[in-house]
Motif scaffolding. Structure first.
Motif, PDB file in Angstrom:
ATOM      1  N   LYS A   5    -111.504  72.253 -34.483  1.00 42.08           N
ATOM      2  CA  LYS A   5    -111.222  70.818 -34.335  1.00 42.08           C
ATOM      3  C   LYS A   5    -112.135  69.972 -35.207  1.00 42.08           C
ATOM      4  O   LYS A   5    -111.856  68.802 -35.447  1.00 42.08           O
ATOM      5  CB  LYS A   5    -111.371  70.409 -32.869  1.00 42.08           C
ATOM      6  CG  LYS A   5    -110.341  71.050 -31.959  1.00 42.08           C
ATOM      7  CD  LYS A   5    -110.586  70.709 -30.502  1.00 42.08           C
ATOM      8  CE  LYS A   5    -109.569  71.426 -29.626  1.00 42.08           C
ATOM      9  NZ  LYS A   5    -109.884  71.292 -28.208  1.00 42.08           N
ATOM     10  N   THR A   6    -113.234  70.554 -35.692  1.00 48.52           N
ATOM     11  CA  THR A   6    -114.206  69.765 -36.450  1.00 48.52           C
ATOM     12  C   THR A   6    -114.333  70.154 -37.919  1.00 48.52           C
ATOM     13  O   THR A   6    -114.750  69.328 -38.727  1.00 48.52           O
ATOM     14  CB  THR A   6    -115.598  69.883 -35.795  1.00 48.52           C
ATOM     15  OG1 THR A   6    -115.971  71.262 -35.732  1.00 48.52           O
ATOM     16  CG2 THR A   6    -115.589  69.285 -34.392  1.00 48.52           C
ATOM     17  N   LYS A   7    -113.976  71.374 -38.282  1.00 49.05           N
ATOM     18  CA  LYS A   7    -114.116  71.822 -39.674  1.00 49.05           C
ATOM     19  C   LYS A   7    -112.865  72.581 -40.078  1.00 49.05           C
ATOM     20  O   LYS A   7    -112.470  73.532 -39.414  1.00 49.05           O
ATOM     21  CB  LYS A   7    -115.358  72.683 -39.847  1.00 49.05           C
ATOM     22  CG  LYS A   7    -116.638  71.906 -39.562  1.00 49.05           C
ATOM     23  CD  LYS A   7    -117.851  72.706 -39.905  1.00 49.05           C
ATOM     24  CE  LYS A   7    -119.081  71.848 -39.622  1.00 49.05           C
ATOM     25  NZ  LYS A   7    -120.300  72.551 -39.931  1.00 49.05           N
TER      26      LYS A   7
END
Length: 153
Positions: free
Chosen positions: A114-116
């Motif tokens: 979800k972040t990278k």
């Protein structure tokens, strides 16, 4: 030969039968017990064990777990950034000196980070069997794995 798989190479439902196997030697168990300071006589003392439930030396459970994780590295976590967790570790049957262990891993779920955007999380269950095809250990884990690098043209 490639070591490990990229995130895109995992598919939910696939079962990977790991090619490596290992026969547990007395020296393996003794060294692990000593290195980890697990000096319980059920792992080291034959005479003590003769009077216990199984009548022989039990291999240290955390050694069995570590060994099976190691057997899976080239197929599961060879390209991993990190093992995020281990869960539901079940020691189903005892392991003894002289047992030969093998493993298989089922891909339970995959999802992108979800972040990278260069990685994803693969959720797996690994099962270990002895030479009699008896389930001796199972566990689940989430592995953070690299995606393939996109080539610039």
């Amino acid at each position: 030969m490639s070591f490990g798989k990229y995130f895109e190479e995992f598919e939910v439902g696939n079962i990977i039968k790991h090619s490596k196997t290992k026969t547990i030697m007395e020296s393996d168990n003794n060294l692990f017990a000593l290195l980890t300071m697990n000096h319980h006589p059920v792992h080291l003392d034959i005479e003590y064990c003769k009077k216990q439930q199984h009548g022989k030396i039990l291999v240290v459970g955390t050694f069995v777990f570590s060994l099976i994780v190691g057997i899976t590295v080239s197929d599961i976590s060879g390209k991993a950034i990190a093992n995020l967790d281990y869960e539901k570790i079940d020691h189903v049957k005892p392991v003894f000196i002289g047992d030969t262990l093998r493993a298989e891993t089922e891909i339970l779920n995959i999802r992108e980070s979800k972040t990278k955007n260069d990685r994803g999380i693969v959720y797996v269950e690994t099962r270990a069997y002895n030479q009699n095809n008896e389930l001796v250990l199972s566990f689940r884990r989430h592995v953070l794995i690299k995606k393939r690098e996109e080539k610039c043209i």
